[in-house]
Write a protein that holds these residues in place. Structure first.
Motif, mmCIF file in Angstrom:
data_model
loop_
_atom_site.group_PDB
_atom_site.id
_atom_site.type_symbol
_atom_site.label_atom_id
_atom_site.label_comp_id
_atom_site.label_asym_id
_atom_site.label_seq_id
_atom_site.Cartn_x
_atom_site.Cartn_y
_atom_site.Cartn_z
ATOM 1 N N ALA A 179 -15.874 10.477 1.702
ATOM 2 C CA ALA A 179 -15.840 10.818 3.123
ATOM 3 C C ALA A 179 -14.893 12.000 3.333
ATOM 4 C CB ALA A 179 -15.387 9.621 3.942
ATOM 5 N N GLY B 81 -9.447 2.296 5.400
ATOM 6 C CA GLY B 81 -10.724 2.996 5.589
ATOM 7 C C GLY B 81 -11.505 3.110 4.301
ATOM 8 N N ASP C 286 -18.633 7.469 1.953
ATOM 9 C CA ASP C 286 -19.589 7.224 3.019
ATOM 10 C C ASP C 286 -21.004 7.042 2.467
ATOM 11 O OD1 ASP C 286 -20.029 9.865 2.376
ATOM 12 O OD2 ASP C 286 -19.617 10.670 4.355
ATOM 13 N N CYS D 183 -10.691 9.866 6.528
ATOM 14 C CA CYS D 183 -10.608 8.407 6.589
ATOM 15 C C CYS D 183 -10.943 7.955 8.013
ATOM 16 C CB CYS D 183 -9.211 7.944 6.197
ATOM 17 S SG CYS D 183 -8.970 6.155 6.392
ATOM 18 N N SER D 184 -11.755 6.919 8.129
ATOM 19 C CA SER D 184 -12.142 6.417 9.448
ATOM 20 C C SER D 184 -11.001 5.681 10.141
ATOM 21 C CB SER D 184 -13.353 5.490 9.317
ATOM 22 O OG SER D 184 -13.031 4.389 8.479
ATOM 23 N N GLN D 185 -9.998 5.256 9.403
ATOM 24 C CA GLN D 185 -8.885 4.497 9.988
ATOM 25 C C GLN D 185 -7.674 5.371 10.309
ATOM 26 O OE1 GLN D 185 -9.010 1.150 10.798
ATOM 27 N NE2 GLN D 185 -11.160 1.380 10.265
#
Length: 131
Positions: A43, A33, A37, A46-48
């Motif tokens: 961020a 991720g 951002d 984490c986007s993952q």
């Protein structure tokens, strides 16, 4: 009595992979991720993997590291340019100023990522509370 030598940490967090992931501006946990951002805004998660990254406290550390690196690079460039080409002072000032600004802007995100990675691996500033 409880044994204070054992910790409740679920898993070890090796520092070197966390640093390398931070230098690549990736999540220190999964490495997949994006860490930021925006340009320098970390961020919140984490986007993952969903790791909470809101605990970071990079503050001025990345800027100090960038100043250290850029000053050494520009110092070498001043010497090299003067010995090799002997340009006019205004040419040197313009070229090296643009180089210093460009290098600083390019190095800030990786240095901030490295600091966040170190903090995550060492469980600093709240990174170790829940895991």
């Amino acid at each position: 009595m409880t044994d204070t030598s054992t910790t409740s940490y679920a898993a070890e967090r090796p520092t070197k992979p966390a640093i390398m992931n931070g230098l690549r501006c990736r999540c220190p946990n999964c490495g997949q991720g994006k860490l930021f951002d925006h340009y320098l805004h970390v961020a919140d998660t984490c986007s993952q993997c969903g790791e909470d990254l809101s605990h970071h406290r990079a503050d001025d550390g990345p800027a100090y590291l960038v100043i250290l690196l850029v000053a050494h690079i520009i110092g070498f460039a001043i010497h090299f340019m003067w010995v090799a080409w002997r340009p006019d002072p205004w040419v040197m000032a313009t070229v090296l100023s643009l180089g210093a600004v460009g290098l600083s802007l390019a190095l800030l995100p990786p240095m901030k990522g490295m600091i966040v990675g170190i903090q995550w691996a060492r469980r600093m500033h709240g990174f170790g509370l829940n895991s």
